[in-house]
Design an enzyme around this catalytic site. Structure first.
Site, mmCIF file in Angstrom:
data_model
loop_
_atom_site.group_PDB
_atom_site.id
_atom_site.type_symbol
_atom_site.label_atom_id
_atom_site.label_comp_id
_atom_site.label_asym_id
_atom_site.label_seq_id
_atom_site.Cartn_x
_atom_site.Cartn_y
_atom_site.Cartn_z
ATOM 1 N N VAL A 14 1.106 -1.391 0.230
ATOM 2 C CA VAL A 14 -0.200 0.235 0.227
ATOM 3 C C VAL A 14 0.697 0.988 -0.459
ATOM 4 O O VAL A 14 0.748 2.334 -0.812
ATOM 5 C CB VAL A 14 -1.222 0.313 1.040
ATOM 6 C CG1 VAL A 14 -1.601 0.994 1.448
ATOM 7 C CG2 VAL A 14 -2.289 -1.061 0.897
ATOM 8 N N GLU A 23 -1.064 6.787 -3.885
ATOM 9 C CA GLU A 23 -2.656 7.121 -4.946
ATOM 10 C C GLU A 23 -2.526 8.725 -5.155
ATOM 11 O O GLU A 23 -3.386 8.214 -5.980
ATOM 12 C CB GLU A 23 -3.553 6.547 -3.398
ATOM 13 C CG GLU A 23 -3.286 4.982 -3.324
ATOM 14 C CD GLU A 23 -2.359 4.755 -2.302
ATOM 15 O OE1 GLU A 23 -1.274 5.287 -2.130
ATOM 16 O OE2 GLU A 23 -2.233 3.145 -2.122
ATOM 17 N N ASP A 41 5.594 32.365 -39.489
ATOM 18 C CA ASP A 41 5.314 33.508 -40.112
ATOM 19 C C ASP A 41 5.178 34.884 -39.990
ATOM 20 O O ASP A 41 5.456 35.459 -39.051
ATOM 21 C CB ASP A 41 3.515 33.584 -40.353
ATOM 22 C CG ASP A 41 3.326 32.535 -40.670
ATOM 23 O OD1 ASP A 41 3.728 31.574 -41.562
ATOM 24 O OD2 ASP A 41 2.374 32.187 -41.321
ATOM 25 N N ASP A 66 -0.757 29.341 -41.682
ATOM 26 C CA ASP A 66 -2.385 30.015 -41.677
ATOM 27 C C ASP A 66 -3.442 29.126 -42.857
ATOM 28 O O ASP A 66 -4.324 28.904 -42.897
ATOM 29 C CB ASP A 66 -2.505 31.571 -41.761
ATOM 30 C CG ASP A 66 -1.434 32.195 -42.615
ATOM 31 O OD1 ASP A 66 -0.695 31.696 -43.863
ATOM 32 O OD2 ASP A 66 -1.117 33.251 -42.909
ATOM 33 N N ASP A 116 -0.242 25.166 -45.587
ATOM 34 C CA ASP A 116 0.544 25.058 -44.461
ATOM 35 C C ASP A 116 0.127 23.213 -43.660
ATOM 36 O O ASP A 116 1.404 23.310 -42.816
ATOM 37 C CB ASP A 116 0.137 26.141 -43.676
ATOM 38 C CG ASP A 116 0.539 27.417 -44.702
ATOM 39 O OD1 ASP A 116 1.609 27.082 -44.723
ATOM 40 O OD2 ASP A 116 0.570 28.542 -43.782
ATOM 41 N N GLU A 158 7.899 5.860 3.604
ATOM 42 C CA GLU A 158 7.333 4.857 4.490
ATOM 43 C C GLU A 158 7.653 3.274 3.811
ATOM 44 O O GLU A 158 7.673 2.867 4.557
ATOM 45 C CB GLU A 158 6.395 4.965 3.635
ATOM 46 C CG GLU A 158 5.152 6.560 3.806
ATOM 47 C CD GLU A 158 3.390 6.881 2.881
ATOM 48 O OE1 GLU A 158 3.951 5.601 2.766
ATOM 49 O OE2 GLU A 158 4.224 7.524 2.533
ATOM 50 N N ASN A 182 -0.849 8.819 2.042
ATOM 51 C CA ASN A 182 -0.518 9.665 0.049
ATOM 52 C C ASN A 182 -1.672 9.739 0.216
ATOM 53 O O ASN A 182 -1.116 10.663 -1.144
ATOM 54 C CB ASN A 182 -0.520 7.657 -0.415
ATOM 55 C CG ASN A 182 0.824 7.123 -0.196
ATOM 56 O OD1 ASN A 182 1.023 7.295 0.790
ATOM 57 N ND2 ASN A 182 0.896 5.870 -0.477
#
Ligand code: ATP
Length: 928
Positions: free
Chosen positions: A291, A296, A338, A658, A662, A727, A753
């Protein structure tokens, strides 16, 4: 007329009949009352596309994650043990609840992300140009109703089904509907047979298809689900929701953690058994470890961070279309931009004209059609002449060409403000002509357009054929060098004569003089076709013939000032290790002049033209792209070559575009960027991001946000995982220290957690940018999330965490009954791990700056998170029901003080590390 219009085979009627049936006059469009009636009858023009990923499948996906599967297995085993021991399976239930909560949280986040992306997509939905109540207006495509008169041009995505009224060289790609990639030629004059297939209905246009070339006008015949596309709506692309590179890496991380912890469990159980340990207690240790190792809270924090990133970018006018762009934007090393509109304001004002005999200066500002013309004779000494516009036939022909070879419209709004509908370059030409009282509607009525060859970025010119009494007149405009090549005569001193080499030379040098001053120059030409046999009647004539043997009229130079904020943005880019490159269709000298003004180029910078680029092979180009910062007179396919070449050189390229053509370069670029205002729908479809204001500075702002997102993600990952390692080590050590039981229950681990790690991590996700964020080089997009010492940090801090807690655990356990209360040692371990993370969170805000150097209130969320989480932790110790539920003991003042003391040591360690790194970097810098 509120009743629905007759449903028809519109392709079988001629266009006049279609207009009659739809009760609309094409020169006026629908009146407001008709629009309201039809909107009430037909509703909004929206396709209910394939629904987003089904809610159930999103929910199900949450539980297929390997870490959650491991947690579920832990819950089952833990329940088994509890039931075996006749206890209430509290831990198992808690784990199950957490798994479900985690699933729900993930579900909510993912659905939100999908909805947010869908909403962003809607924001980028196209506008259309329509004729309504006698005025040309731009409206949202969803407002269209049957009977609306819609104008279309190259690059537009068609927003409803319609019967064509006009088509000039119109070619439409209907792949979205028919699957046929080849563009189809359209014609307004055709009438088709009833059974003609959709792909062959040349007089119709259909929703979702794209105009590849030409111009036209149609009357809407069907909207929304009544369109052909609506009938096959499931074919519509659903919202793209690709996993981001980070999400993919997180899945891999999940695997590593799960398999790593399983191996560790085997090791602890194996060694424990060999040392004669009890199997059941070893199994409990293993479950706690399993765990503990799973972060988590992490997936939720990541989703939230990416969502916040897109929001922050929208605020800075960058619309993200594909989620991965949020984090990868920070890795951009080259921005290819551009010029017109992105680096410059795209507000053109004509300043200077050259007819073959005169140089003419024009005053005025913006699109306001008032200004003075001052004449100087070309050949001589700048003396201004007393000539009126009426006297000057050369100027009159040039201005006529400006008006007729033009698709824009000049309009004054209610507040008296003059603006242009259409291309600003063409708007400037109309303004110029209006200053000399050349009126567009009157001229167009006198010389109606018969045919045209539209403008394209490749051809860099456009031509129209207009009908006069007996003859036809061709007017052309475009890039001066290219147009001059098409001319064999010149209109000089009231008559047409042969063009000589000297004339050509003069024109080219006038062009260069203007271009060197950063002025955008267009050339103009015309020809008269008297012989009826040579005249044009159809729109799709051979373009080559139209643009041959022209008569040169003159040059028009317009100023397009750089955007004010761009020079600063370019400076920021350079400091941030990002190279700005200008890629423009304009003249090399104009481009260089503006590039120098903006700091993109300096006097020694190399520039290159499209023609030069075409001559060199890829291998040579790969060398050249490293030096060249300005590309001029390029075509869209050159852009593709430039991106590819930069990418071969390991650059991470953002590219703007644009036009329709392109799209391939935008797709090829690592981040394709379309223009929100001037961009075609096709270019938007191909891009990762849309600039809502077309502004280069916005790209730089978005890049900065990208860096912030990526830095924050790394920040909370190191914060969360450091604690997980601590832990696991603490739990794994307990059997070897001869402790009677595991110090942390699965429930307490989940609490840490999710809450004590998760809440501050969320606050770290909104950490503001560090001041040096744009003063360092971009990071590689392919680097591992653990690169640059992050992995080592997690292990190092994890071990420190673990060691400190183990020492505390040992002291607390061995002094039970003396200094400390019996049984309190476990709660002390629990509390120390939680509180230590508070200090760690504060310190993790910066990699280099000490906590005392940071403004405590610049991230108030973190401050609040730390205070609330500490209060909650204390509540767990002192509030009776929580005590019972979480299995904690109320610590005494001394015990609490010891816990806080040990916790602070983690903070002290991290701060010391920063000092050591700073000292080391300083020395390295001095030596280097
Ligand atoms: P950028 O590529 O940076 O946006 P640009 O606007 O100059 O710059 P294009 O729109 O591809 O690039 O135009 C290329 C050239 O074509 C211009 O320099 C000009 O000479 C010519 N041109 C531009 N607009 C028109 C037009 N509406 N009609 C005729 N020629 C045009």
């Amino acid at each position: 007329m509120a009743s629905p219009l007759p449903s028809k085979d519109w392709h079988t009627v001629d266009w006049q009949d279609a207009l009659r049936q739809l009760d609309v006059d094409q020169s006026i469009g629908l009146e407001q009352e008709q629009i309201s009636d039809r909107q009430a009858s037909y509703g909004k023009n929206e396709i209910q596309g394939k629904s987003l990923r089904s809610k159930f499948s999103i929910l199900l996906d949450q539980f297929t994650n390997i870490m959650l599967i491991m947690l579920m297995s832990v819950a089952v085993i833990s329940a088994g043990i509890s039931l075996h021991e006749g206890e209430f399976p509290k831990d198992a239930i808690a784990i199950a609840v957490i798994v479900i909560l985690n699933g729900i949280l993930g579900y909510v986040q993912e659905s939100r992300a999908e909805e947010a992306l869908a909403a962003l997509k809607k924001l980028s939905a196209p506008n259309v140009r329509v004729m309504r109540a006698g005025q040309i207006r731009e409206i949202s495509a969803k407002e269209l109703v049957p009977g609306d008169i819609v104008f279309i041009e190259t690059g537009v995505q068609i927003s409803a089904d319609g019967r064509l009224l006009e088509a000039f060289n119109l070619r439409v790609r209907e792949a979205a509907l028919t699957g046929e990639a080849q563009a189809v030629h359209k014609s307004a004059t055709q009438v088709c047979a009833t059974d003609e297939a959709i792909g062959d209905r040349q007089n119709m246009v259909f929703q979702g298809t794209e105009v590849i070339q030409g111009r036209g006008k149609f009357v809407v015949t069907a909207t929304a689900m009544k369109t052909e596309l609506g009938k096959v709506a499931s074919m519509l692309q659903s919202v793209e929701n690709e996993p981001t590179p980070l999400q993919l890496r997180m899945n891999q991380l999940g695997n590593v953690l799960v398999y790593g912890s399983l191996s560790l469990v085997l090791l602890v159980v194996g060694i424990g058994l060999l040392r004669g340990g009890e199997f059941l207690s070893l199994l409990e240790t293993s479950l706690s470890m399993a765990v503990a190792v799973v972060p988590e809270g992490l997936p939720a924090v990541i989703t939230v961070t990416l969502a916040i990133g897109t929001q922050r970018m929208v605020k800075r006018h960058a619309l993200i279309r594909k989620l991965p762009a949020v984090e990868t934007l920070g890795s951009v090393t080259t921005i290819c931009s551009d010029k017109t509109g992105t680096l410059t304001q795209n507000k053109m004002v004509v300043e200077t004209l050259y007819t073959p005999s005169y140089m003419i200066q024009v005053s005025g500002s913006g699109y306001v059609p008032t200004g003075e013309f001052t004449f100087t004779r070309n050949s001589d000494d700048q003396l201004s002449l007393n000539i009126t516009i009426d006297d000057c036939l050369e100027l009159r022909s040039l201005l006529t060409a400006c008006v007729l070879c033009n698709d824009a419209h000049l309009q004054q709004d209610e507040s008296g403000h003059w603006g242009v509908v259409g291309d600003p370059t063409e708007g400037a030409l109309l303004t110029l002509a209006a200053k000399a009282e050349f009126e567009q509607t009157a001229l167009e009525a006198k010389l109606p357009r018969q045919a045209e060859v539209p403008f394209s970025a490749e051809r860099k010119r456009m031509s129209v054929v207009c009908q006069s009494n007996q003859s036809q007149i061709v007017y052309s405009k475009g890039s001066p060098e290219l147009l001059l090549e098409k001319c064999d005569r010149i209109f000089l001193d009231h008559e047409i004569s042969e063009i000589t080499a000297r004339h050509r030379q003069n024109i080219l040098s006038q062009n260069e003089t203007l271009a060197q001053a950063g002025i955008r120059v267009l050339g103009f030409a015309q020809k008269e076709i008297v012989d009826p046999a040579e005249q044009f009647h159809e729109s799709a004539q051979a373009t080559e013939v139209i643009e041959q043997n022209l008569v040169w009229l003159g040059l028009v130079g317009m100023r397009d000032a750089p955007r004010l904020e761009v020079a600063d943005a370019v400076h920021t880019c350079k400091i941030a290790g990002i190279r700005p490159i200008m890629i423009t269709g304009d003249h090399q000298l104009t481009a260089m002049s503006i590039a120098k003004d903006l700091g993109i180029a300096n006097p020694s910078t190399q520039s290159m033209s499209g023609a030069e680029l075409e001559k060199i092979p890829d291998s040579e180009l790969d060398q050249v792209v490293r030096r060249v910062s300005v590309y001029a007179r390029v075509s869209p396919e050159h852009k593709l070559r430039i991106v590819r070449s930069l990418q071969r050189g390991k650059e991470f390229v953002a590219m703007t575009g644009d036009g329709v053509n392109d799209a391939p370069a935008l797709k090829q670029a690592n981040i394709g960027i379309a223009m929100g205002i001037t961009g075609t729908d096709v270019s938007k479809e191909a891009s990762e991001m849309i600039l809502l204001d077309d502004n280069f500075a916005t790209i730089v702002a978005a890049t900065e946000e990208g860096r912030v997102v990526y830095t924050n993600i790394r920040r909370f990952i190191k914060y969360i995982l450091g604690s997980n390692v601590g832990e696991v080590l603490t739990i794994a050590a307990s059997p070897f220290l001869g402790l009677p039981e595991v110090p942390l229950t699965p429930l307490q681990i989940l609490w840490m957690n999710l809450v004590t790690d998760g809440v501050p991590a969320l606050a770290l996700a909104v950490e503001p940018a560090e001041p040096d964020i744009m003063r360092r080089s971009p990071y590689s997009p392919t680097e591992s999330i653990f690169a640059r010492g992050l992995g080592a940090y997690i292990i190092r801090i994890g071990i420190i965490f673990g060691l400190l807690t183990i020492i505390l655990m040992q002291i607390a356990y061995s002094n039970s009954d003396t200094i400390f209360m019996p049984e309190h040692w476990k709660s002390m371990v629990f509390t120390t791990l939680c509180i230590a993370q508070m200090g760690h969170a504060m310190s993790a805000r910066s990699d280099h700056r000490l906590l005392i150097e940071l403004n405590l209130f610049s991230n108030p969320f973190l401050l609040a998170a730390v205070i609330c989480t500490t209060a909650l932790q204390l509540a767990l110790l002192y509030v009776k029901p929580l005590q019972v539920f979480f299995g904690t003991q109320p610590l005494t003042g001394t015990e609490l003080a010891v816990c806080f003391g040990f916790s602070m040591l983690v903070l002290v360690w991290v701060e010391m590390e920063k000092l050591v790194i700073r000292w080391y970097m300083g020395r390295k810098h001095q030596r280097g």
